[in-house]
Design a protein around this motif. Structure first.
Motif, PDB file in Angstrom:
ATOM      1  N   GLN A 289       0.828  -1.203   0.000  1.00  0.00           N
ATOM      2  CA  GLN A 289       0.000   0.000   0.000  1.00  0.00           C
ATOM      3  C   GLN A 289       0.872   1.267   0.000  1.00  0.00           C
ATOM      4  OE1 GLN A 289      -2.430  -0.636   3.475  1.00  0.00           O
ATOM      5  NE2 GLN A 289      -3.990  -1.780   2.351  1.00  0.00           N
ATOM      6  N   VAL A 290       1.954   1.234   0.781  1.00  0.00           N
ATOM      7  CA  VAL A 290       2.879   2.370   0.819  1.00  0.00           C
ATOM      8  C   VAL A 290       3.534   2.556  -0.548  1.00  0.00           C
ATOM      9  CG1 VAL A 290       5.003   3.273   1.835  1.00  0.00           C
ATOM     10  CG2 VAL A 290       3.310   2.144   3.295  1.00  0.00           C
TER      11      VAL A 290
ATOM     12  N   LYS B 214      13.381  -3.831  -0.600  1.00  0.00           N
ATOM     13  CA  LYS B 214      14.663  -4.485  -0.829  1.00  0.00           C
ATOM     14  C   LYS B 214      15.091  -4.399  -2.282  1.00  0.00           C
ATOM     15  CE  LYS B 214      16.847  -8.959   0.270  1.00  0.00           C
ATOM     16  NZ  LYS B 214      16.555 -10.317   0.777  1.00  0.00           N
ATOM     17  N   GLY B 215      16.385  -4.136  -2.508  1.00  0.00           N
ATOM     18  CA  GLY B 215      16.972  -4.142  -3.839  1.00  0.00           C
ATOM     19  C   GLY B 215      18.223  -4.997  -3.850  1.00  0.00           C
ATOM     20  N   GLU B 216      18.781  -5.199  -5.035  1.00  0.00           N
ATOM     21  CA  GLU B 216      19.956  -6.064  -5.143  1.00  0.00           C
ATOM     22  C   GLU B 216      20.947  -5.513  -6.166  1.00  0.00           C
ATOM     23  OE1 GLU B 216      21.073 -10.674  -6.266  1.00  0.00           O
ATOM     24  OE2 GLU B 216      19.053 -10.234  -5.556  1.00  0.00           O
TER      25      GLU B 216
ATOM     26  N   PHE C 168       4.800  -0.671  -8.964  1.00  0.00           N
ATOM     27  CA  PHE C 168       5.868  -0.611  -7.958  1.00  0.00           C
ATOM     28  C   PHE C 168       5.352  -1.350  -6.735  1.00  0.00           C
ATOM     29  CE2 PHE C 168       8.169   2.101  -4.649  1.00  0.00           C
ATOM     30  CZ  PHE C 168       9.388   1.439  -4.827  1.00  0.00           C
ATOM     31  N   SER C 169       6.020  -2.430  -6.354  1.00  0.00           N
ATOM     32  CA  SER C 169       5.525  -3.292  -5.284  1.00  0.00           C
ATOM     33  C   SER C 169       6.204  -3.002  -3.954  1.00  0.00           C
ATOM     34  CB  SER C 169       5.753  -4.760  -5.653  1.00  0.00           C
ATOM     35  OG  SER C 169       7.138  -5.062  -5.638  1.00  0.00           O
TER      36      SER C 169
ATOM     37  N   LYS D 284      20.945   3.046  -8.696  1.00  0.00           N
ATOM     38  CA  LYS D 284      20.651   2.309  -9.925  1.00  0.00           C
ATOM     39  C   LYS D 284      19.177   2.517 -10.221  1.00  0.00           C
ATOM     40  CE  LYS D 284      19.662  -2.070  -9.975  1.00  0.00           C
ATOM     41  NZ  LYS D 284      19.659  -3.553  -9.905  1.00  0.00           N
ATOM     42  N   HIS D 285      18.853   2.992 -11.432  1.00  0.00           N
ATOM     43  CA  HIS D 285      17.483   3.362 -11.765  1.00  0.00           C
ATOM     44  C   HIS D 285      16.734   2.220 -12.452  1.00  0.00           C
ATOM     45  CE1 HIS D 285      18.753   7.899 -11.967  1.00  0.00           C
ATOM     46  NE2 HIS D 285      19.085   7.308 -10.827  1.00  0.00           N
ATOM     47  N   ASP D 286      15.531   1.948 -11.966  1.00  0.00           N
ATOM     48  CA  ASP D 286      14.606   1.010 -12.615  1.00  0.00           C
ATOM     49  C   ASP D 286      13.317   1.761 -12.909  1.00  0.00           C
ATOM     50  OD1 ASP D 286      15.859  -1.732 -12.593  1.00  0.00           O
ATOM     51  OD2 ASP D 286      16.031  -1.235 -10.459  1.00  0.00           O
ATOM     52  N   SER D 287      12.752   1.552 -14.093  1.00  0.00           N
ATOM     53  CA  SER D 287      11.525   2.261 -14.433  1.00  0.00           C
ATOM     54  C   SER D 287      10.320   1.578 -13.786  1.00  0.00           C
ATOM     55  CB  SER D 287      11.339   2.323 -15.951  1.00  0.00           C
ATOM     56  OG  SER D 287      10.933   1.064 -16.442  1.00  0.00           O
ATOM     57  N   PHE D 288       9.260   2.353 -13.632  1.00  0.00           N
ATOM     58  CA  PHE D 288       7.996   1.794 -13.148  1.00  0.00           C
ATOM     59  C   PHE D 288       7.311   0.953 -14.236  1.00  0.00           C
ATOM     60  CE2 PHE D 288       8.108   5.807 -10.506  1.00  0.00           C
ATOM     61  CZ  PHE D 288       8.335   5.166  -9.301  1.00  0.00           C
TER      62      PHE D 288
END
Length: 696
Positions: free
Chosen positions: A49-50, A104-106, A97-98, A80-84
């Protein structure tokens, strides 16, 4: 920008609590706030939800990507950029976007400095959302402040240890406060880092290889006017600089950064901005963001913002005065004197803890501000010396002296001072002057750690200050919790520790040469260089302190030791190579070209007038200096090549500090004698006069 718009734009690019309240369901906001305040886990349903609300808000602000924004051990930030963008049916897309992506990212962990903890093939690392620091939109990207750790859980960043140290301060401070009957439930450290910087013209910057490669000048004779007139400090700000500052304020305010003060500093082209206090974690994030924005905004105005600690020889360098304090959830500043004897007894115990912590950990404080750049600044005539001491002011010093000696305080009408009893006098909050020469000064309700370099991440110094104070508070709590007579034992403890650590207190002039001798008599440490300080970083008492307080593991400390020394050597390697290149590609060709012109002029003058001794003498002087410069640069090259072959990091660092740097100074001294002898149109690169007085 009109002043009336500030309240509208402030924090407009930040997903702060106001935005959270507006965009989240009440129960979700309540759960998130509980996580922010207590560190409790955020379940996936709430996280989803956030994340959804955060994404929708960010897209409205122009964001197309998200990034886990973190602070690796480089001392700067990474992202590091990731698109929606997510594929949908029939070749379409949706923006998603979950909660899992939020939390968490990697990123690749192997390519960042890790002190040997990670092999190149062991690439996995994790970024974990820090909900105590607000996400923000920058350059069309939603930036989520995160901690960065390895697959095995070691901290690979500067944020994780800072968070650990803040929790340690909280735990140990609450133990102390409980002894005084204080009902506080949470304690946090706060800071406000004053940021000094230089502004120079970008066109001139592009003509200086040393500024581009090293961030500081390796050559440059003194201008005919420096800072001796004291006309820059707090002087009228030049129009071009005002435009920059207004633009900078606008950008910082959008990011929710409490940029409060701006003014000219002492050196020509030097300035300062200062924010309002906030929690240490948020202040560290905001200072990293501030430095990035300062550089970016400068480019818009055809300027370069220099954050190097000593970009120009002979004028003031730049520091980052780290104002540090501790506050409770009830709004009480634990470094502020109180109105009652009980409050003042509590204040004096915390003050005593700081004095003991600083005295016993001079080496760690010096290590945490050590760098090749800051070594040039510390001990110069505008910065505190490398010797760590504490300034408390005359009045507070007199109170501490009366405690130490068991005598009457000079403002008291009766008896000797008794801590916790009625004879303990009120301590005025602003009874201390400011001492610019002190590395660690008490300024009324906070301590100002002035040794921090302008380019340095404040996470490291504040982690260390928190850690050493928490360790000392733990010792005090362990002792006082067993007390049968608290007031009596408190009196004994404070008197004992003030007496034991009296030598660290110094209210005099830290710039005076006599202080170096006096400090040595007192047994204070004088680690002039980074390797001198780092030799003691892995001492048993330091490992014990950090590991017992849960700040660093011994393995993490070893990696920090390796990274610090490796970076020191890398910086010096770049500087030497740049220096040699500038000598052979800029300075000597410029001198030869000028001498060639002089020779032509001399030949013509002799044919017509049969005289021109000045030209001959000038050519002789230049020829002699060029030969010396060539010989000195060859010595530097040989010494550098020898040093580069050393494999042991400490040995290599010491060789750079004790042999290479002194030789660099000799080479520079010769080159700086050549510069003023050359005609204006023949100079090798823009002079100090050009750089320091070009921005109007």
């Amino acid at each position: 920008m009109q002043g009336s718009n500030i309240t509208e734009i402030f924090g407009s690019l930040v997903f702060n609590q106001t935005v959270m309240k507006e965009t989240l369901p009440a129960e979700t906001y309540k759960a998130l706030k509980h996580t922010m305040e207590n560190g409790s886990p955020l379940n996936l349903e709430v996280a989803n939800q956030v994340a959804e609300a955060m994404k929708n808000w960010a897209i409205k602000k122009g964001a197309t990507h998200y990034s886990h924004w973190f602070q690796p051990l480089t001392g700067i930030t990474a992202e590091k950029h990731d698109s929606f963008l997510t594929p949908a049916e029939e070749g379409k897309i949706i923006m998603s976007f979950s909660g899992k992506e939020l939390i968490k990212g990697e990123p690749d962990a192997s390519s960042f400095p890790n002190g040997g903890k990670r092999s190149t093939f062991e690439a996995r690392g994790y970024t974990v959302w820090d909900p105590t620091s607000y996400p923000f939109v920058k350059d069309h990207t939603l930036c989520i402040p995160t901690a960065f750790c390895s697959y095995n859980g070691e901290a690979l960043d500067k944020k994780t240890p800072l968070l650990r140290s803040m929790e340690s301060i909280n735990e140990q401070s609450l133990r102390i406060l409980k002894l005084f009957g204080n009902k506080a439930k949470h304690v946090t450290t706060t800071m406000g880092p004053e940021q000094e910087y230089f502004l120079i013209d970008e066109k001139l910057y592009q003509k200086r290889k040393d500024l581009k490669m090293c961030g500081r000048t390796l050559f440059g004779s003194k201008p005919v006017k420096g800072q001796e007139m004291d006309d820059q400090y707090f002087g009228a700000i030049k129009p071009r600089v005002i435009e920059y500052m207004e633009d900078l304020n606008n950008e910082l305010w959008k990011m929710g950064i409490y940029c409060k003060t701006e003014h000219n500093e002492v050196a020509p082209a030097q300035h300062e901005m200062a924010p309002i206090f906030t929690t240490s974690n948020l202040a560290a994030d905001q200072n990293q963001l501030t430095m990035e924005i300062m550089k970016k905004v400068a480019r818009r105005h055809g300027l370069i913002c220099l954050l190097s600690e000593k970009p120009f020889e002979g004028v003031n360098g730049s520091g980052k005065h780290n104002n540090w304090s501790i506050a409770t959830d009830t709004g009480e500043n634990l470094f502020a004197p109180g109105k009652s004897p009980k409050d003042n007894a509590q204040f004096l115990l915390f003050l005593t803890a700081v004095i003991k912590a600083v005295d016993e950990n001079q080496d760690l404080l010096r290590c945490t501000v050590a760098s090749a750049g800051n070594d040039h600044r510390l001990g110069a005539n505008e910065a505190p010396p490398a010797i760590i001491s504490i300034y408390v002011g005359d009045e507070l010093g007199a109170i501490l002296k009366s405690i130490k000696e068991g005598t009457a305080y000079n403002n008291q009408a009766k008896g000797k001072m008794t801590i916790g009893a009625d004879v303990l006098p009120p301590i005025p909050k602003d009874s201390t002057d400011r001492n610019r020469t002190s590395p660690f000064a008490f300024t009324g309700n906070r301590f100002e750690f002035r040794s921090v370099g302008s380019a340095l991440s404040i996470s490291g110094p504040n982690t260390t200050m928190n850690a050493i104070l928490a360790y000392t508070l733990k010792e005090f709590a362990d002792e006082l919790e067993k007390s049968a007579n608290f007031e009596e034992d408190l009196q004994k403890l404070i008197k004992r520790e003030i007496t034991k650590h009296w030598n660290i207190l110094f209210n005099g002039n830290g710039y005076d040469e006599s202080w170096i001798k006096e400090a040595e008599k007192r047994g204070l440490k004088n680690y002039k260089t980074t390797p001198d300080a780092m030799e003691h970083y892995l001492d048993k008492k330091n490992i014990k302190l950090y590991t017992e307080m849960g700040i660093y593991t011994e393995e993490e400390m070893q990696s920090h030791y390796d990274i610090k020394l490796e970076k020191y050597c890398q910086v010096l390697n770049i500087e030497v190579n740049t220096m040699l290149e500038m000598i052979h590609k800029d300075i000597m060709p410029a001198a030869f070209k000028y001498m060639n012109m002089l020779a032509d002029t001399e030949f013509k003058m002799q044919r017509v007038f049969n005289l021109c001794d000045a030209g001959i003498n000038l050519m002789k002087e230049l020829n002699e200096l060029i030969n010396i410069l060539e010989n000195k640069s060859n010595e530097l090259l040989k010494l550098h090549e020898k040093t580069r072959k050393i494999t042991d990091l400490m040995e290599k660092s010491q060789a750079y500090a004790k042999e290479v740097i002194p030789m660099m100074e000799k080479v520079r001294a010769v080159a700086d004698r050549i510069e003023p002898l050359l005609g204006e149109e023949y100079k090798a690169f823009p002079s100090y006069e050009d750089l320091l007085y070009s921005v109007q």
